[in-house]
Design a protein around this motif. Structure first.
Motif, PDB file in Angstrom:
ATOM      1  N   LEU A   1       0.812  -1.108   0.062  1.00  0.00           N
ATOM      2  CA  LEU A   1       0.043   0.027  -0.071  1.00  0.00           C
ATOM      3  C   LEU A   1       0.903   1.257   0.115  1.00  0.00           C
ATOM      4  CD1 LEU A   1      -2.811  -1.298   2.436  1.00  0.00           C
ATOM      5  CD2 LEU A   1      -3.063  -0.578  -0.035  1.00  0.00           C
ATOM      6  N   TYR A   2       2.098   1.186   0.687  1.00  0.00           N
ATOM      7  CA  TYR A   2       2.870   2.401   0.908  1.00  0.00           C
ATOM      8  C   TYR A   2       3.539   2.439  -0.574  1.00  0.00           C
ATOM      9  CZ  TYR A   2       7.212   4.976   1.725  1.00  0.00           C
ATOM     10  OH  TYR A   2       8.182   5.712   1.796  1.00  0.00           O
TER      11      TYR A   2
ATOM     12  N   GLY B   1       1.008   3.948  -2.984  1.00  0.00           N
ATOM     13  CA  GLY B   1       0.795   5.367  -2.753  1.00  0.00           C
ATOM     14  C   GLY B   1       1.689   6.186  -3.040  1.00  0.00           C
TER      15      GLY B   1
ATOM     16  N   GLY C   1      -2.390   9.903  -3.745  1.00  0.00           N
ATOM     17  CA  GLY C   1      -0.944   8.986  -3.143  1.00  0.00           C
ATOM     18  C   GLY C   1      -1.138   8.935  -1.643  1.00  0.00           C
TER      19      GLY C   1
ATOM     20  N   VAL D   1      -3.919   6.773  -0.327  1.00  0.00           N
ATOM     21  CA  VAL D   1      -3.314   5.338  -0.283  1.00  0.00           C
ATOM     22  C   VAL D   1      -2.397   4.814   1.149  1.00  0.00           C
ATOM     23  CG1 VAL D   1      -2.607   3.353  -1.434  1.00  0.00           C
ATOM     24  CG2 VAL D   1      -4.123   5.110  -2.592  1.00  0.00           C
ATOM     25  N   ILE D   2      -1.614   5.721   0.984  1.00  0.00           N
ATOM     26  CA  ILE D   2      -0.450   5.591   2.122  1.00  0.00           C
ATOM     27  C   ILE D   2      -0.884   5.599   3.446  1.00  0.00           C
ATOM     28  CG2 ILE D   2       1.344   6.658   3.295  1.00  0.00           C
ATOM     29  CD1 ILE D   2       2.488   7.766   0.424  1.00  0.00           C
TER      30      ILE D   2
ATOM     31  N   SER E   1      -1.980   2.220   4.660  1.00  0.00           N
ATOM     32  CA  SER E   1      -0.741   1.530   5.145  1.00  0.00           C
ATOM     33  C   SER E   1      -0.682   1.842   6.522  1.00  0.00           C
ATOM     34  CB  SER E   1       0.485   1.968   4.292  1.00  0.00           C
ATOM     35  OG  SER E   1       1.625   1.495   4.423  1.00  0.00           O
TER      36      SER E   1
END
Length: 552
Positions: A123-124, A127, A164, A167-168, A171
């Protein structure tokens, strides 16, 4: 059988040699390998953010245009903030050291949800890729706070940057859930809450903030992206929206996010202080509970970012007073760290040098934070370089000092090799001096009235800007030194042994590097962490007393 690294024959290979090939890394569920993956990803992000910072400082070397246009400058400071905060400072210490050492400190074989742990890395990565793609497409010019109406009307590529960061955020949430569940359910026999290492306490407090506050930021970033794309008028005043609502929602996450960055830093410092002072932590419970206190109070202080936004005097006063409470909890930690050092058998090594840097930046930056929480002073310094310098001193300085202390302290454990201590001390001195040379001039510039985020400035600010750029150059050189000798140590460094520092931390009861399975048998904990009680005056502690083992 004793699980001590000195007495136990580990029949399993270490985690680096357990499996070969790229595929074994891409699909690993080993928490230690995932920690190493975070190390590579976040330090790459740090290098990118540092490059943006140097370009900003070079531009400000002269009062007028130097190497870039005004629009490019706006993009540079936006991307510097986004990369440093979302891609480095928030995920770095929990992602690297939390993943690698939390299970080892708890006597666990892994985290509670290994597959989710691997998902957090990807996920990181997804992102970060979206955000970097947005940068390549032109980047954003809104500042990392994405205030409306800048973010809703800009013609730059702000949407990929927002998505981005969105999404991070997932994480970060996944990592927080994993650490909370691991701490509650996977502690070894005998490891009660009051025996947990202070590193675990701080990571636990950080995880609570990550899980509770990050969804608010995710919602805000998504709403800004939607408004920019479709013009719904949620935050844009030209369409009937409320830009102050965005600031409230943004800072509801982003002020606790300050503690997502600094609490893990404090976690590292607590471990390193005990190891290099050869003393038990003075006020163990006070340090542990102050982590929870910072996490709790941090949720009620976001309004001090809005003192000049039309907030009532009563609200501003309340937020100001609540902000002072954070200073109290932080002062408790500083007092106890200092008391631990008092009459300690201090070993001045590179990790300890960074502890000294951390304490200086935290106290100096913290005092300027108390000043900024005072409404009458904040109005004077609002949006000046004083705020930039304060933020960098306490957040960036504190986080990076702790990150560097942690990487030097745990590098032998992670990779089984020692680095050059001489070069490490040279680099530490260079970085600490360079950091001061960069940001002390910015305190003075801000007090003189130089606003932040401006492309050009009057000539009277020139000498201090030159000094700041010179300091930044020294700082960059120091980081480069660290990178070089650490990479060289992987091939040429001497073998570290299981416990080169003589530390009593639980994680040092494993070989260096640790076995793929962590422990040959589940350890039983019979004493607390940082247990240096049997040290006499001037004596080194006896070999690490490991947790007792359960016989198979």
């Amino acid at each position: 059988m004793n699980p001590s690294a000195n007495s136990v024959v580990y029949n399993t290979p270490n985690y680096l040699d357990a499996e070969g090939g790229v595929r074994s890394w891409l699909f690993t569920r080993d928490h230690k390998r995932i920690g190493v993956m975070y190390l590579v990803l976040t330090t790459s992000a740090f290098a990118l953010g540092g490059l943006f910072a140097m370009l900003i400082r070079i531009e400000l070397l002269t009062p007028g245009p130097t190497i870039m246009s005004a629009m490019t400058y706006n993009r540079m400071f936006t991307l510097h903030g986004v990369v440093m905060i979302f891609l480095f400072m928030v995920p770095a210490i929990p992602g690297i050291f939390g993943n690698f050492f939390l299970p080892l400190m708890l006597g666990a074989q892994d985290v509670a949800f290994p597959r989710l742990n691997l998902l957090s890395v990807y996920l990181y990565l997804v992102g970060a890729t979206i955000a970097v793609w947005g940068m390549i497409q032109g980047g954003a010019d809104t500042g990392w706070t994405f205030y409306a109406p800048y973010s809703t009307t800009t013609t730059t590529k702000v949407v990929p940057i927002l998505l981005g960061a969105f999404v991070i955020g997932f994480s970060s949430i996944v990592t927080g859930i994993n650490f909370i569940v691991t701490t509650h359910t996977m502690r070894g026999p005998g490891l009660t809450w009051d025996r947990m290492p202070l590193f675990v306490w701080s990571i636990y407090a950080t995880s609570i903030i990550q899980v509770l506050a990050t969804p608010v930021l995710g919602m805000v970033l998504l709403l800004v992206a939607i408004e920019h794309s479709f013009g719904f008028g949620i935050f844009d005043p030209a369409r009937g929206g409320d830009p102050i609502l965005l600031q409230h929602l943004f800072w509801f996450y982003s002020h606790p996010a300050v503690y997502i960055m600094v609490l893990p830093a404090m976690a590292v410092i607590s471990e390193v202080v005990c190891a290099f002072a050869r003393k038990n932590m003075f006020g163990y419970k006070a340090v542990a509970y102050s982590s929870l206190g910072i996490a709790f109070v941090g949720f009620f202080t976001w309004g001090h970012h809005l003192f000049t936004s039309g907030q009532s005097a009563f609200d501003a006063g309340i937020f100001g007073v609540l902000s002072m409470f954070v200073g109290i909890f932080t002062a408790i930690k500083v007092f106890n760290w200092t008391a631990t050092l008092y009459k300690g058998a201090i070993k001045f090594t590179a990790p300890f040098a960074y502890v000294c840097g951390f304490l200086f930046f935290l106290v100096f930056g913290g005092m300027t934070g108390v000043a900024l929480a005072t409404v009458s002073l904040d109005v004077h310094w609002q949006d000046t370089y004083f705020v930039v310098a304060h933020f960098h001193f306490i957040m960036v300085g504190g986080t990076i000092m702790a990150f560097l202390a942690g990487i030097h302290y745990w590098w032998p454990k992670m990779f089984g090799r020692m680095y050059s201590e001489g070069w490490a001390l040279v680099a530490a001195c260079t970085i600490i001096f360079g950091f001061n040379a960069t940001f002390i001039p910015q305190f003075l510039l801000g007090n003189m009235g130089m606003p932040r985020r401006y492309y050009s400035y009057p000539a009277q600010f020139w000498p201090l800007n030159v000094a700041s750029t010179a300091g930044a150059s020294l700082l960059g050189f120091g980081f480069l030194l660290v990178l070089v000798y650490l990479l060289l140590s992987l091939k040429y460094g001497r073998v570290a042994g299981a416990n080169p520092w003589g530390s009593r931390g639980f994680e040092w009861n494993t070989p260096s590097p640790p076995s793929a399975l962590n422990f040959p048998v589940p350890p039983v904990f019979t004493h607390g962490p940082h247990d240096y009680q049997d040290r006499g005056p001037g004596e080194e502690p006896s070999p690490t007393p490991p947790p007792e083992a359960q016989h198979a």
